[in-house]
Design a protein around this motif. Structure first.
Motif, mmCIF file in Angstrom:
data_model
loop_
_atom_site.group_PDB
_atom_site.id
_atom_site.type_symbol
_atom_site.label_atom_id
_atom_site.label_comp_id
_atom_site.label_asym_id
_atom_site.label_seq_id
_atom_site.Cartn_x
_atom_site.Cartn_y
_atom_site.Cartn_z
ATOM 1 N N ALA A 1 21.617 20.198 41.760
ATOM 2 C CA ALA A 1 23.026 20.531 41.523
ATOM 3 C C ALA A 1 23.164 21.925 40.922
ATOM 4 O O ALA A 1 24.053 22.704 41.311
ATOM 5 N N ALA A 2 22.285 22.266 39.975
ATOM 6 C CA ALA A 2 22.340 23.593 39.357
ATOM 7 C C ALA A 2 22.037 24.682 40.377
ATOM 8 O O ALA A 2 22.699 25.737 40.403
ATOM 9 N N TYR A 3 21.047 24.443 41.238
ATOM 10 C CA TYR A 3 20.704 25.422 42.275
ATOM 11 C C TYR A 3 21.869 25.616 43.237
ATOM 12 O O TYR A 3 22.222 26.754 43.587
ATOM 13 N N GLY A 4 22.462 24.510 43.688
ATOM 14 C CA GLY A 4 23.593 24.618 44.605
ATOM 15 C C GLY A 4 24.759 25.349 43.985
ATOM 16 O O GLY A 4 25.418 26.180 44.633
ATOM 17 N N ALA A 5 25.041 25.077 42.713
ATOM 18 C CA ALA A 5 26.142 25.760 42.031
ATOM 19 C C ALA A 5 25.867 27.260 41.915
ATOM 20 O O ALA A 5 26.763 28.096 42.123
ATOM 21 N N ALA A 6 24.620 27.611 41.588
ATOM 22 C CA ALA A 6 24.256 29.027 41.491
ATOM 23 C C ALA A 6 24.393 29.722 42.839
ATOM 24 O O ALA A 6 24.837 30.881 42.928
ATOM 25 N N LEU A 7 24.022 29.023 43.909
ATOM 26 C CA LEU A 7 24.120 29.602 45.250
ATOM 27 C C LEU A 7 25.575 29.872 45.629
ATOM 28 O O LEU A 7 25.901 30.935 46.172
ATOM 29 N N LEU A 8 26.451 28.945 45.301
ATOM 30 C CA LEU A 8 27.867 29.150 45.595
ATOM 31 C C LEU A 8 28.447 30.259 44.728
ATOM 32 O O LEU A 8 29.323 31.019 45.169
ATOM 33 N N GLY A 9 27.971 30.372 43.489
ATOM 34 C CA GLY A 9 28.389 31.499 42.655
ATOM 35 C C GLY A 9 27.961 32.825 43.246
ATOM 36 O O GLY A 9 28.699 33.816 43.193
ATOM 37 N N PHE A 10 26.761 32.855 43.830
ATOM 38 C CA PHE A 10 26.284 34.084 44.477
ATOM 39 C C PHE A 10 27.165 34.465 45.663
ATOM 40 O O PHE A 10 27.439 35.649 45.893
ATOM 41 N N ILE A 11 27.622 33.457 46.408
ATOM 42 C CA ILE A 11 28.429 33.746 47.592
ATOM 43 C C ILE A 11 29.675 34.538 47.216
ATOM 44 O O ILE A 11 30.017 35.526 47.873
ATOM 45 N N VAL A 12 30.370 34.122 46.148
ATOM 46 C CA VAL A 12 31.600 34.826 45.791
ATOM 47 C C VAL A 12 31.310 36.160 45.110
ATOM 48 O O VAL A 12 32.236 36.963 44.892
ATOM 49 N N LEU A 13 30.038 36.408 44.776
ATOM 50 C CA LEU A 13 29.669 37.716 44.219
ATOM 51 C C LEU A 13 29.361 38.749 45.296
ATOM 52 O O LEU A 13 29.248 39.940 44.993
ATOM 53 N N ILE A 14 29.224 38.318 46.532
ATOM 54 C CA ILE A 14 28.829 39.245 47.601
ATOM 55 C C ILE A 14 29.785 40.424 47.748
ATOM 56 O O ILE A 14 29.336 41.574 47.902
ATOM 57 N N PRO A 15 31.112 40.238 47.694
ATOM 58 C CA PRO A 15 31.991 41.419 47.776
ATOM 59 C C PRO A 15 31.724 42.435 46.664
ATOM 60 O O PRO A 15 31.830 43.646 46.882
ATOM 61 N N LEU A 16 31.380 41.950 45.468
ATOM 62 C CA LEU A 16 31.072 42.862 44.371
ATOM 63 C C LEU A 16 29.779 43.621 44.649
ATOM 64 O O LEU A 16 29.708 44.845 44.443
ATOM 65 N N LEU A 17 28.755 42.927 45.122
ATOM 66 C CA LEU A 17 27.500 43.596 45.444
ATOM 67 C C LEU A 17 27.684 44.580 46.588
ATOM 68 O O LEU A 17 27.057 45.644 46.616
ATOM 69 N N ARG A 18 28.550 44.227 47.523
ATOM 70 C CA ARG A 18 28.812 45.114 48.658
ATOM 71 C C ARG A 18 29.508 46.392 48.206
ATOM 72 O O ARG A 18 29.307 47.464 48.771
ATOM 73 N N ALA A 19 30.323 46.286 47.142
ATOM 74 C CA ALA A 19 31.012 47.475 46.625
ATOM 75 C C ALA A 19 30.046 48.445 45.959
ATOM 76 O O ALA A 19 30.320 49.641 45.869
ATOM 77 N N ASP A 20 28.911 47.916 45.454
ATOM 78 C CA ASP A 20 27.856 48.735 44.858
ATOM 79 C C ASP A 20 28.268 49.381 43.541
ATOM 80 O O ASP A 20 27.723 50.394 43.152
ATOM 81 N N PHE A 21 29.251 48.826 42.840
ATOM 82 C CA PHE A 21 29.558 49.260 41.477
ATOM 83 C C PHE A 21 30.331 48.145 40.789
ATOM 84 O O PHE A 21 30.921 47.281 41.448
ATOM 85 N N ALA A 22 30.300 48.135 39.465
ATOM 86 C CA ALA A 22 30.958 47.077 38.701
ATOM 87 C C ALA A 22 32.465 47.286 38.743
ATOM 88 O O ALA A 22 32.989 48.258 38.176
ATOM 89 N N THR A 23 33.159 46.376 39.400
ATOM 90 C CA THR A 23 34.586 46.550 39.602
ATOM 91 C C THR A 23 35.254 45.191 39.692
ATOM 92 O O THR A 23 34.623 44.149 39.454
ATOM 93 N N VAL A 24 36.532 45.199 40.032
ATOM 94 C CA VAL A 24 37.282 43.979 40.297
ATOM 95 C C VAL A 24 37.496 43.899 41.805
ATOM 96 O O VAL A 24 37.896 44.881 42.434
ATOM 97 N N THR A 25 37.216 42.756 42.385
ATOM 98 C CA THR A 25 37.390 42.595 43.828
ATOM 99 C C THR A 25 38.751 41.981 44.126
ATOM 100 O O THR A 25 39.430 41.460 43.247
ATOM 101 N N GLY A 26 39.130 42.035 45.400
ATOM 102 C CA GLY A 26 40.335 41.354 45.851
ATOM 103 C C GLY A 26 41.595 42.173 45.661
ATOM 104 O O GLY A 26 41.564 43.403 45.524
ATOM 105 N N THR A 27 42.723 41.460 45.616
ATOM 106 C CA THR A 27 44.030 42.127 45.509
ATOM 107 C C THR A 27 44.925 41.478 44.464
ATOM 108 O O THR A 27 46.113 41.765 44.420
ATOM 109 N N GLY A 28 44.402 40.573 43.644
ATOM 110 C CA GLY A 28 45.239 39.875 42.678
ATOM 111 C C GLY A 28 45.806 40.822 41.637
ATOM 112 O O GLY A 28 45.071 41.472 40.893
ATOM 113 N N SER A 29 47.130 40.894 41.581
ATOM 114 C CA SER A 29 47.752 41.848 40.664
ATOM 115 C C SER A 29 47.730 41.380 39.215
ATOM 116 O O SER A 29 48.058 42.163 38.314
ATOM 117 N N ASP A 30 47.344 40.125 38.963
ATOM 118 C CA ASP A 30 47.183 39.666 37.581
ATOM 119 C C ASP A 30 45.937 40.243 36.924
ATOM 120 O O ASP A 30 45.788 40.149 35.704
#
Length: 640
Positions: free
Chosen positions: A130-159
């Motif tokens: 369960a811990a491995y699966g949860a970590a893997l899913l956490g990695f999936i949503v981190l891919i846009p951040l890694l693709r940006a290649d710098f520490a930032t905020v992803t997406g378009t949420g204005s909040d």
């Protein structure tokens, strides 16, 4: 074999979500290193604050997965303790280190009393999977951040700018105060119940040594992983599912497109609401039976999780709280039918269980007084939202947030389109019947109540103009619970159910891929570089923002040290905005605009490819109304 299979799944995900989108691990370190710091900081804080609480308070019926409770409970415990100390007006850094010290002291006590290692009577295999699966899913949503290649905020949420600003505010000032030296002058009035979750945000930022906007997207991924753990526990300890079926169900929830949308855009408040719901349901079900209840420690743990749910997202709290009431009501009826003694609910009797003289109130009264402001915020949000939701004569237009329309309902259920939902609706109903057949009646009625709220609420908001915001929130809170129950029904179909579950998992992965594929950074390098304008602009010099109004949110955030203004500020939203003014010392223009009419000469500075800084012509007519103070658009919650 299981570990090899999970490793192959991880490689498949990296290949199809990362490599195909241009992510090269060798050049992702600019985002990877900060992300690892955030992950270590958050997991360390949560572990220290959660270990002792879980060892001492977790009901015996839930002990077989005890290690999986430590981090989620730690997140809740840290949020409440830091809020108590914050409203006691302790300086932030004293608050943070006292929280860590208190967590460490309780952990040492628990280790001495209960033994140093958390127990897993059900076996460590399921816990680790369960811990491995949860970590893997956490990695999936981190891919846009890694693709940006710098520490930032992803997406378009204005909040996002308010979330990062609120956490940064708490690092320097007490909640409820007002300071124009901060990117956010004060915790927004409509967010004052949410102070606990922003204290956690601030703490993780401090421990990671990063600015809050550099932390947000990674912290969202951590909370997603913890939410997935919660749904795994819901599968195992409430629905009685096997390990593989529980992993599949929680994976479908974690890949659900609207869950991924919430995490990656990111909606921090809603994320915490989604995170607390499965844990609240598990604890609520445990608390309704004498055989499952953990006594007063278990009750305190239940109040902690439901309280954080209410603080984080008040309109989500009725879902687990309502299920608790239904569980309890039908459990009492069953006890009467079986001839078992039923507790008296007379107020005098209930008060007698709590009150044993003035000393019994000593731990309760100070906590209630220190939390009175966030508790008031919960009441205000629920009461104002209740009026809007149930009165069809009140317009929902002001509650649209940054949404402009409805999402396809199928996307809330891990399906690509609503056509899939129409095709699979009848089989899903059959699966729910199979899942609940033979289960305790209180559990069935409690879960059916959640489904009824989700279904009727979605229909109600579909027929009301501008109901898309409420539909989005409601289905994000209720649809994952339905997914779990449907997979529990599929598990009873053996091989056929397994094949259907695998197909559903593939559909959910494809939908998540469609959500992640086009996602980019919300906060660009040029916008971050605006923080360094102090070298080009004298202290106190005012800057007019000539750019699209929504873009002003982050730009004004980065220029918090300078008086700023705009000729076209962002109006008709709940976000604080810059003052309106034509006169200023400088003009910061978006590259897409022509040379500003009031500019004097060529740009004096280029900030990346996006922004140009000009001196404004001193002969420009008008009064300089630029300010470091933002215009607060929400001054009261009554009637909103």
């Amino acid at each position: 074999m299981g570990g090899l299979l999970l490793a192959l799944v991880a490689l498949y995900i990296v290949h199809h979500l990362a490599v195909h989108q241009g992510l090269a691990i060798s050049r992702a370190h600019e985002a990877l290193h900060p992300a690892l710091r955030v992950i270590l900081a958050s997991l360390g804080l949560f572990a220290v604050c959660g270990y002792g609480v879980v060892r001492l308070a977790l009901p015996a019926s839930l002990r077989r997965h005890e290690p999986l409770w430590i981090l989620p409970v730690g997140a809740c415990a840290a949020s409440v303790l830091m809020t108590l100390l914050g409203y006691a007006h302790l300086p932030y850094h004293v608050n943070l280190w006292l929280t860590i010290a208190a967590g460490a002291a309780l952990s040492l006590y628990a280790a001495f009393r209960c033994g140093p290692l958390p127990r897993a009577p059900g076996g460590w295999g399921g816990v680790l999977a369960a811990a491995y699966g949860a970590a893997l899913l956490g990695f999936i949503v981190l891919i846009p951040l890694l693709r940006a290649d710098f520490a930032t905020v992803t997406g378009t949420g204005s909040d996002a700018h308010l979330a990062a600003g609120s956490a940064q505010f708490l690092q320097h000032y007490t909640p409820g105060s007002f300071h124009v030296a901060s990117p956010v002058d004060t915790i927004p009035l409509q967010w004052r119940s949410k102070v606990p979750i922003y204290y956690v945000f601030a703490a993780v930022s401090s421990l990671a040594g990063l600015q809050t906007f550099q932390v947000l997207s990674t912290l969202e991924a951590v909370m997603l992983a913890l939410m997935v753990v919660g749904f795994f526990l819901l599968c195992r300890d409430v629905m009685g599912m096997g390990v593989l079926a529980a992993i599949a169900a929680s994976a479908i929830v974690g890949l659900d497109r609207m869950v991924v949308h919430t995490i990656t855009h990111p909606y921090y408040n809603q994320t915490w609401g989604m995170f607390t719901i499965p844990f609240g349901l598990v604890l609520a079900w445990s608390a309704t039976s004498r055989t499952r209840s953990g006594g007063w420690p278990g009750f305190v743990l239940l109040v902690l999780v439901l309280g954080v749910c209410a603080f984080a997202y008040p309109l989500a709290a009725p879902i687990p709280a309502g299920a608790l009431v239904v569980f309890w009501w039908f459990e009492r009826r069953g006890q009467r039918r079986r001839g078992e003694p039923v507790a008296d609910l007379h107020p005098r009797v209930l008060w007698g269980r709590i009150y044993h003289g003035p000393k019994s109130l000593l731990p309760i009264v100070p906590i209630a007084l220190l939390l009175i402001i966030p508790i008031r915020g919960v009441w205000e949000k629920i009461s104002s939202g209740w009026n809007v939701v149930f009165d069809p004569l009140i317009s929902l237009k002001g509650w649209g947030g940054d949404l402009s329309g409805y999402f396809p309902e199928g996307q809330y259920f891990g399906l690509p389109t609503s056509h899939w939902l129409a095709i699979l609706a009848a089989p899903m109903v059959i699966a729910v019947v199979l899942a609940l057949r033979g289960r305790p009646r209180p559990l069935g009625w409690g879960l059916l109540a959640i489904f009824a709220v989700g279904l009727l609420g979605a229909l109600w908001f579909r027929i009301r103009p501008h109901g898309y915001y409420f539909e989005y929130k409601l289905l994000c809170f209720t649809a994952p619970v339905l997914i779990v129950v449907v997979v529990a029904g599929l598990e009873r179909l053996k091989l056929v159910g397994a094949l259907l579950g695998i197909g559903w998992l593939a559909l959910a992965f494809g939908a998540a891929r469609a959500e992640i594929k086009p996602l980019g950074p919300e906060l660009s390098p040029s916008m971050i570089d605006l923080q360094h304008l102090n070298r080009a602009v004298p202290d106190g010099a005012s800057i007019r923002l000539d750019m699209d109004p929504p873009l002003q949110l982050w730009v004004a955030y980065m220029l918090a040290d300078h008086p700023v203004c705009s000729q076209t500020p962002l109006l008709n939203t709940a976000y604080p905005h810059v003052p309106e003014s034509r006169k200023a010392d400088y003009i910061l223009a978006d590259y897409q605009l022509v040379h500003p009419f009031d500019a004097l000469g060529p740009p004096v500075r280029l900030i990346g490819p996006e922004f140009r800084l000009y001196r404004e012509n001193p002969d420009t007519p008008g009064i300089d109304r630029c300010s470091t103070k933002r215009v607060q658009t929400v001054t009261s919650l009554s009637g909103s």
